[in-house]
Design a protein around this motif. Structure first.
Motif, mmCIF file in Angstrom:
data_model
loop_
_atom_site.group_PDB
_atom_site.id
_atom_site.type_symbol
_atom_site.label_atom_id
_atom_site.label_comp_id
_atom_site.label_asym_id
_atom_site.label_seq_id
_atom_site.Cartn_x
_atom_site.Cartn_y
_atom_site.Cartn_z
ATOM 1 N N MET A 1 0.854 -1.174 0.000
ATOM 2 C CA MET A 1 0.000 0.000 0.000
ATOM 3 C C MET A 1 0.893 1.228 0.000
ATOM 4 N N HIS A 2 0.757 2.073 -1.013
ATOM 5 C CA HIS A 2 1.542 3.304 -1.101
ATOM 6 C C HIS A 2 0.999 4.359 -0.132
ATOM 7 N N CYS A 3 1.913 5.068 0.491
ATOM 8 C CA CYS A 3 1.532 6.162 1.379
ATOM 9 C C CYS A 3 0.917 7.281 0.528
ATOM 10 N N PRO A 4 -0.260 7.787 0.914
ATOM 11 C CA PRO A 4 -0.887 8.857 0.118
ATOM 12 C C PRO A 4 -0.184 10.209 0.284
ATOM 13 N N PHE A 5 0.714 10.319 1.264
ATOM 14 C CA PHE A 5 1.408 11.584 1.516
ATOM 15 C C PHE A 5 2.750 11.660 0.794
ATOM 16 N N CYS A 6 3.568 10.605 0.934
ATOM 17 C CA CYS A 6 4.914 10.652 0.348
ATOM 18 C C CYS A 6 5.129 9.607 -0.749
ATOM 19 N N ARG A 7 4.122 8.778 -1.006
ATOM 20 C CA ARG A 7 4.157 7.740 -2.046
ATOM 21 C C ARG A 7 5.163 6.622 -1.760
ATOM 22 N N HIS A 8 5.613 6.496 -0.516
ATOM 23 C CA HIS A 8 6.492 5.381 -0.142
ATOM 24 C C HIS A 8 5.730 4.085 -0.417
ATOM 25 N N PRO A 9 6.397 3.080 -0.999
ATOM 26 C CA PRO A 9 5.670 1.873 -1.435
ATOM 27 C C PRO A 9 5.288 0.891 -0.331
ATOM 28 N N ASP A 10 5.519 1.234 0.919
ATOM 29 C CA ASP A 10 5.203 0.298 1.993
ATOM 30 C C ASP A 10 4.540 1.035 3.147
ATOM 31 N N SER A 11 3.796 0.298 3.953
ATOM 32 C CA SER A 11 3.192 0.862 5.160
ATOM 33 C C SER A 11 3.034 -0.251 6.182
ATOM 34 N N ARG A 12 2.852 0.141 7.422
ATOM 35 C CA ARG A 12 2.697 -0.814 8.512
ATOM 36 C C ARG A 12 1.271 -0.720 9.043
ATOM 37 N N VAL A 13 0.626 -1.866 9.243
ATOM 38 C CA VAL A 13 -0.726 -1.888 9.798
ATOM 39 C C VAL A 13 -0.627 -1.689 11.303
ATOM 40 N N VAL A 14 -1.317 -0.646 11.801
ATOM 41 C CA VAL A 14 -1.312 -0.327 13.221
ATOM 42 C C VAL A 14 -2.515 -0.960 13.916
ATOM 43 N N ASP A 15 -3.661 -0.972 13.222
ATOM 44 C CA ASP A 15 -4.899 -1.475 13.818
ATOM 45 C C ASP A 15 -5.824 -1.964 12.710
ATOM 46 N N SER A 16 -6.567 -3.049 12.952
ATOM 47 C CA SER A 16 -7.556 -3.571 12.004
ATOM 48 C C SER A 16 -8.866 -3.809 12.723
ATOM 49 N N ARG A 17 -9.947 -3.386 12.078
ATOM 50 C CA ARG A 17 -11.289 -3.597 12.642
ATOM 51 C C ARG A 17 -12.259 -3.891 11.509
ATOM 52 N N THR A 18 -13.250 -4.728 11.806
ATOM 53 C CA THR A 18 -14.303 -4.932 10.820
ATOM 54 C C THR A 18 -15.296 -3.788 10.933
ATOM 55 N N THR A 19 -15.945 -3.457 9.829
ATOM 56 C CA THR A 19 -16.956 -2.406 9.852
ATOM 57 C C THR A 19 -18.186 -2.923 10.576
ATOM 58 N N GLU A 20 -19.106 -2.011 10.889
ATOM 59 C CA GLU A 20 -20.300 -2.385 11.650
ATOM 60 C C GLU A 20 -21.106 -3.486 10.976
ATOM 61 N N ASP A 21 -21.221 -3.418 9.647
ATOM 62 C CA ASP A 21 -22.018 -4.431 8.942
ATOM 63 C C ASP A 21 -21.220 -5.702 8.659
ATOM 64 N N GLY A 22 -19.925 -5.699 8.984
ATOM 65 C CA GLY A 22 -19.097 -6.884 8.823
ATOM 66 C C GLY A 22 -18.684 -7.188 7.394
ATOM 67 N N SER A 23 -18.960 -6.285 6.472
ATOM 68 C CA SER A 23 -18.682 -6.562 5.058
ATOM 69 C C SER A 23 -17.295 -6.122 4.613
ATOM 70 N N SER A 24 -16.592 -5.379 5.461
ATOM 71 C CA SER A 24 -15.261 -4.920 5.074
ATOM 72 C C SER A 24 -14.381 -4.747 6.316
ATOM 73 N N ILE A 25 -13.103 -4.541 6.061
ATOM 74 C CA ILE A 25 -12.132 -4.367 7.133
ATOM 75 C C ILE A 25 -11.507 -2.985 6.998
ATOM 76 N N ARG A 26 -11.474 -2.259 8.093
ATOM 77 C CA ARG A 26 -10.846 -0.935 8.126
ATOM 78 C C ARG A 26 -9.479 -1.095 8.774
ATOM 79 N N ARG A 27 -8.453 -0.676 8.059
ATOM 80 C CA ARG A 27 -7.093 -0.796 8.584
ATOM 81 C C ARG A 27 -6.486 0.588 8.783
ATOM 82 N N ARG A 28 -5.911 0.805 9.947
ATOM 83 C CA ARG A 28 -5.174 2.039 10.234
ATOM 84 C C ARG A 28 -3.715 1.727 9.935
ATOM 85 N N ARG A 29 -3.085 2.536 9.094
ATOM 86 C CA ARG A 29 -1.718 2.280 8.656
ATOM 87 C C ARG A 29 -0.807 3.451 8.985
ATOM 88 N N GLU A 30 0.495 3.139 9.069
ATOM 89 C CA GLU A 30 1.499 4.169 9.312
ATOM 90 C C GLU A 30 2.631 3.988 8.301
#
Length: 148
Positions: A1-30
């Motif tokens: 996953m490219h960073c949307p700020f600096c376009r670095h080609p990698d990122s680290r997953v900090v937190d993962s949660r499923t959405t309320e309806d359970g149909s997708s996963i929201r990931r917080r990245r750094e």
């Protein structure tokens, strides 16, 4: 996953949660390069196999467009159509398949459309189920009356 700020080609997953309806996963990245954080949402892709064999991505807009024609002149709002398309997508995703036939989408549209507007339901069913005679309409109307 490219960073949307600096376009670095990698990122680290900090937190993962499923959405309320359970149909997708929201990931917080750094980003390890610039240190900024951003979120991504991941959903499973859903493909439609058309009658001619072509495969394309599922589109709520196409569901709404097809149903909109059946609802022409009826007291059905765009919000109603959006809710119907969402319900159709949920019912299709609940089947747990990555590919679904276009015919199955039409079948998934019929129940929520019937709840929304019976006239629109008959219009959609007449095209989708290829009514050819008045008896076909009479049988559909009899079914509508019998289930009420």
């Amino acid at each position: 996953m490219h960073c949307p700020f600096c376009r670095h080609p990698d990122s680290r997953v900090v937190d993962s949660r499923t959405t309320e309806d359970g149909s997708s996963i929201r990931r917080r990245r750094e980003c390890p390069e610039c240190g900024k954080r951003f979120s991504t949402v991941e959903t499973a892709s859903l493909s439609v196999v058309k009658r001619n064999g072509l495969v394309e991505s599922f589109s709520r807009d196409k569901v709404m467009s097809g149903v909109r024609k059946a609802c022409q002149g009826r007291p059905v709002s765009e919000d109603d159509l959006a809710v119907l398309a969402h319900r159709v997508e949920e019912s299709i995703r609940a089947q747990g398949q990555a590919e679904i036939d276009a015919t199955d989408i039409g079948l998934a549209i019929l129940p929520p459309l019937r709840e929304l507007d019976e006239i629109a339901y008959l219009r959609f069913a007449s095209v989708y189920q290829a009514f050819e005679t008045l008896e076909d309409f009479e049988a559909a109307i009899t079914l509508l009356r019998g289930d009420d």
